[in-house]
Design a protein around this motif. Structure first.
Motif, PDB file in Angstrom:
ATOM      1  N   SER A 204    -103.056-121.066 -13.246  1.00 32.50           N
ATOM      2  CA  SER A 204    -103.396-120.818 -11.850  1.00 32.50           C
ATOM      3  C   SER A 204    -103.577-119.326 -11.580  1.00 32.50           C
ATOM      4  N   PRO A 205    -104.609-118.940 -10.844  1.00 33.53           N
ATOM      5  CA  PRO A 205    -104.748-117.538 -10.455  1.00 33.53           C
ATOM      6  C   PRO A 205    -103.673-117.097  -9.469  1.00 33.53           C
ATOM      7  N   VAL A 206    -102.948-118.070  -8.904  1.00 31.05           N
ATOM      8  CA  VAL A 206    -101.904-117.740  -7.935  1.00 31.05           C
ATOM      9  C   VAL A 206    -100.752-117.011  -8.602  1.00 31.05           C
ATOM     10  N   ASP A 207    -100.306-117.493  -9.792  1.00 31.90           N
ATOM     11  CA  ASP A 207     -99.192-116.819 -10.473  1.00 31.90           C
ATOM     12  C   ASP A 207     -99.470-116.500 -11.943  1.00 31.90           C
ATOM     13  N   GLY A 208    -100.598-116.954 -12.472  1.00 31.99           N
ATOM     14  CA  GLY A 208    -100.960-116.622 -13.836  1.00 31.99           C
ATOM     15  C   GLY A 208    -100.208-117.393 -14.910  1.00 31.99           C
ATOM     16  N   ILE A 209     -99.395-118.364 -14.523  1.00 38.01           N
ATOM     17  CA  ILE A 209     -98.551-119.113 -15.460  1.00 38.01           C
ATOM     18  C   ILE A 209     -98.738-120.620 -15.306  1.00 38.01           C
ATOM     19  N   HIS A 210     -98.495-121.103 -14.100  1.00 35.41           N
ATOM     20  CA  HIS A 210     -98.403-122.540 -13.855  1.00 35.41           C
ATOM     21  C   HIS A 210     -99.761-123.181 -13.570  1.00 35.41           C
ATOM     22  N   LEU A 211     -99.743-124.466 -13.271  1.00 36.07           N
ATOM     23  CA  LEU A 211    -100.968-125.230 -13.079  1.00 36.07           C
ATOM     24  C   LEU A 211    -101.130-125.650 -11.628  1.00 36.07           C
ATOM     25  N   ASP A 212    -102.331-125.466 -11.100  1.00 41.00           N
ATOM     26  CA  ASP A 212    -102.666-126.011  -9.791  1.00 41.00           C
ATOM     27  C   ASP A 212    -102.894-127.515  -9.927  1.00 41.00           C
ATOM     28  N   ALA A 213    -102.877-128.210  -8.795  1.00 42.42           N
ATOM     29  CA  ALA A 213    -103.064-129.659  -8.813  1.00 42.42           C
ATOM     30  C   ALA A 213    -104.358-130.084  -9.513  1.00 42.42           C
ATOM     31  N   PRO A 214    -105.498-129.419  -9.278  1.00 45.31           N
ATOM     32  CA  PRO A 214    -106.715-129.828 -10.000  1.00 45.31           C
ATOM     33  C   PRO A 214    -106.580-129.691 -11.519  1.00 45.31           C
ATOM     34  N   ALA A 215    -105.852-128.680 -11.983  1.00 42.87           N
ATOM     35  CA  ALA A 215    -105.640-128.515 -13.422  1.00 42.87           C
ATOM     36  C   ALA A 215    -104.774-129.639 -13.979  1.00 42.87           C
ATOM     37  N   HIS A 216    -103.765-130.050 -13.230  1.00 42.23           N
ATOM     38  CA  HIS A 216    -102.947-131.194 -13.648  1.00 42.23           C
ATOM     39  C   HIS A 216    -103.823-132.430 -13.814  1.00 42.23           C
ATOM     40  N   ARG A 217    -104.709-132.654 -12.855  1.00 43.33           N
ATOM     41  CA  ARG A 217    -105.576-133.831 -12.919  1.00 43.33           C
ATOM     42  C   ARG A 217    -106.475-133.768 -14.153  1.00 43.33           C
ATOM     43  N   LEU A 218    -107.098-132.630 -14.386  1.00 44.42           N
ATOM     44  CA  LEU A 218    -108.000-132.486 -15.531  1.00 44.42           C
ATOM     45  C   LEU A 218    -107.269-132.665 -16.855  1.00 44.42           C
ATOM     46  N   LEU A 219    -106.068-132.090 -16.945  1.00 50.58           N
ATOM     47  CA  LEU A 219    -105.313-132.202 -18.188  1.00 50.58           C
ATOM     48  C   LEU A 219    -104.877-133.644 -18.430  1.00 50.58           C
ATOM     49  N   GLY A 220    -104.376-134.297 -17.395  1.00 47.14           N
ATOM     50  CA  GLY A 220    -103.957-135.689 -17.547  1.00 47.14           C
ATOM     51  C   GLY A 220    -105.101-136.591 -17.970  1.00 47.14           C
ATOM     52  N   GLU A 221    -106.267-136.377 -17.386  1.00 49.45           N
ATOM     53  CA  GLU A 221    -107.437-137.176 -17.745  1.00 49.45           C
ATOM     54  C   GLU A 221    -107.877-136.903 -19.187  1.00 49.45           C
ATOM     55  N   ALA A 222    -107.883-135.623 -19.564  1.00 51.99           N
ATOM     56  CA  ALA A 222    -108.313-135.263 -20.919  1.00 51.99           C
ATOM     57  C   ALA A 222    -107.363-135.812 -21.976  1.00 51.99           C
ATOM     58  N   LEU A 223    -106.072-135.770 -21.685  1.00 49.70           N
ATOM     59  CA  LEU A 223    -105.098-136.292 -22.646  1.00 49.70           C
ATOM     60  C   LEU A 223    -105.175-137.805 -22.754  1.00 49.70           C
ATOM     61  N   ALA A 224    -105.465-138.474 -21.651  1.00 46.67           N
ATOM     62  CA  ALA A 224    -105.652-139.927 -21.705  1.00 46.67           C
ATOM     63  C   ALA A 224    -106.838-140.274 -22.594  1.00 46.67           C
ATOM     64  N   GLU A 225    -107.901-139.499 -22.488  1.00 42.29           N
ATOM     65  CA  GLU A 225    -109.065-139.709 -23.346  1.00 42.29           C
ATOM     66  C   GLU A 225    -108.713-139.442 -24.800  1.00 42.29           C
ATOM     67  N   GLU A 226    -107.979-138.366 -25.048  1.00 43.50           N
ATOM     68  CA  GLU A 226    -107.558-138.011 -26.409  1.00 43.50           C
ATOM     69  C   GLU A 226    -106.708-139.118 -27.032  1.00 43.50           C
ATOM     70  N   VAL A 227    -105.738-139.595 -26.279  1.00 45.57           N
ATOM     71  CA  VAL A 227    -104.840-140.618 -26.798  1.00 45.57           C
ATOM     72  C   VAL A 227    -105.565-141.941 -27.004  1.00 45.57           C
ATOM     73  N   THR A 228    -106.420-142.299 -26.079  1.00 45.15           N
ATOM     74  CA  THR A 228    -107.183-143.543 -26.222  1.00 45.15           C
ATOM     75  C   THR A 228    -108.071-143.506 -27.456  1.00 45.15           C
ATOM     76  N   THR A 229    -108.684-142.345 -27.691  1.00 48.45           N
ATOM     77  CA  THR A 229    -109.622-142.208 -28.808  1.00 48.45           C
ATOM     78  C   THR A 229    -108.916-142.201 -30.154  1.00 48.45           C
ATOM     79  N   ARG A 230    -107.775-141.490 -30.235  1.00 48.40           N
ATOM     80  CA  ARG A 230    -107.163-141.223 -31.526  1.00 48.40           C
ATOM     81  C   ARG A 230    -105.981-142.133 -31.886  1.00 48.40           C
ATOM     82  N   TYR A 231    -105.324-142.701 -30.879  1.00 47.20           N
ATOM     83  CA  TYR A 231    -104.084-143.416 -31.153  1.00 47.20           C
ATOM     84  C   TYR A 231    -104.162-144.913 -30.969  1.00 47.20           C
ATOM     85  N   ASN A 232    -105.305-145.396 -30.551  1.00 47.09           N
ATOM     86  CA  ASN A 232    -105.380-146.835 -30.240  1.00 47.09           C
ATOM     87  C   ASN A 232    -106.536-147.494 -30.981  1.00 47.09           C
TER      88      ASN A 232
END
Length: 213
Positions: free
Chosen positions: A184-212
């Motif tokens: 986040s540009p707000v503190d340079g460390i943590h994640l804003d809500a949109p980043a949480h959404r993008l990461l969760g979606e990307a990891l779901a795609e990663e896990v679906t593709t590679r682990y199932n």
């Protein structure tokens, strides 16, 4: 039902940048991840074990219990059987109280992988697969945490590649969060809500593709 464990720090706990508030489960990436997997028809439960300030293997001189190695084996035992452990740590290894570089932090994470694999689970329980996630790089610490992370943006240089190397050496899956999100540009460390959404979606795609398959 498959159980998946998220073992991480405040980036996954969902702290709202430059505050002491927390995003709701459905907003933070473990919740988005679970929802997306379930929407794909997977019977899965995501267990969060995320602690603000958690290091890989180092102590916090001001708060107890921040050494990620302490109690990890029991966490794995407690929640078994686990299909997958999603491990995203390293950011707090660069707090000002530590003179770490990327290599040292990655070696700390490597130790956590070993602990997970050696946990005293029941004999018939499977050793969980591990997805090692490189956290977004620290940019410019600001706000309430600026002093705590002073100079961290320099100390953390090369962390993603060091973690990628650890994943190769440990025969562990790897995902670089920097491919899809930034701190986040707000503190340079943590994640804003949109980043949480993008990461969760990307990891779901990663896990679906590679682990199932």
């Amino acid at each position: 039902m498959d159980q998946m464990l998220v073992y991480a720090d405040s980036l996954s706990w969902g702290i709202i940048p430059d505050s002491r508030q927390r995003l709701a489960f459905e907003q933070r990436w473990p919740g988005v991840f679970e929802h997306n997997l379930q929407a794909r028809g997977q019977n899965v439960r995501v267990i969060e074990n995320c602690l603000n300030g958690r290091r890989s293997v180092w102590e916090d001189p001001f708060k107890a219990g921040r050494n990620g190695a302490e109690g990890l084996a029991q966490v794995i035992e407690m929640h078994s059987p686990l299909k997958l452990v999603l491990l995203m740590l390293g950011t707090n290894d660069f707090q000002r109280t530590h003179d770490n570089n990327a290599w040292l932090s990655a070696q700390g994470v490597a130790r956590l992988i070993q602990i997970i694999r050696q946990a005293p689970i029941e004999p018939d329980m499977p050793i969980p697969e591990i997805l090692l996630i490189a956290p977004p790089v620290i940019t410019h610490p600001q706000g309430q945490i600026a002093g705590k992370f002073s100079g961290a943006e320099q100390r953390c240089i090369g962390l993603s590649e060091a973690l990628r190397q650890v994943a190769q050496e440990q025969a562990t899956r790897f995902f670089d969060a920097n491919q899809v999100i930034h701190a986040s540009p707000v503190d340079g460390i943590h994640l804003d809500a949109p980043a949480h959404r993008l990461l969760g979606e990307a990891l779901a795609e990663e896990v679906t593709t590679r682990y199932n398959k």
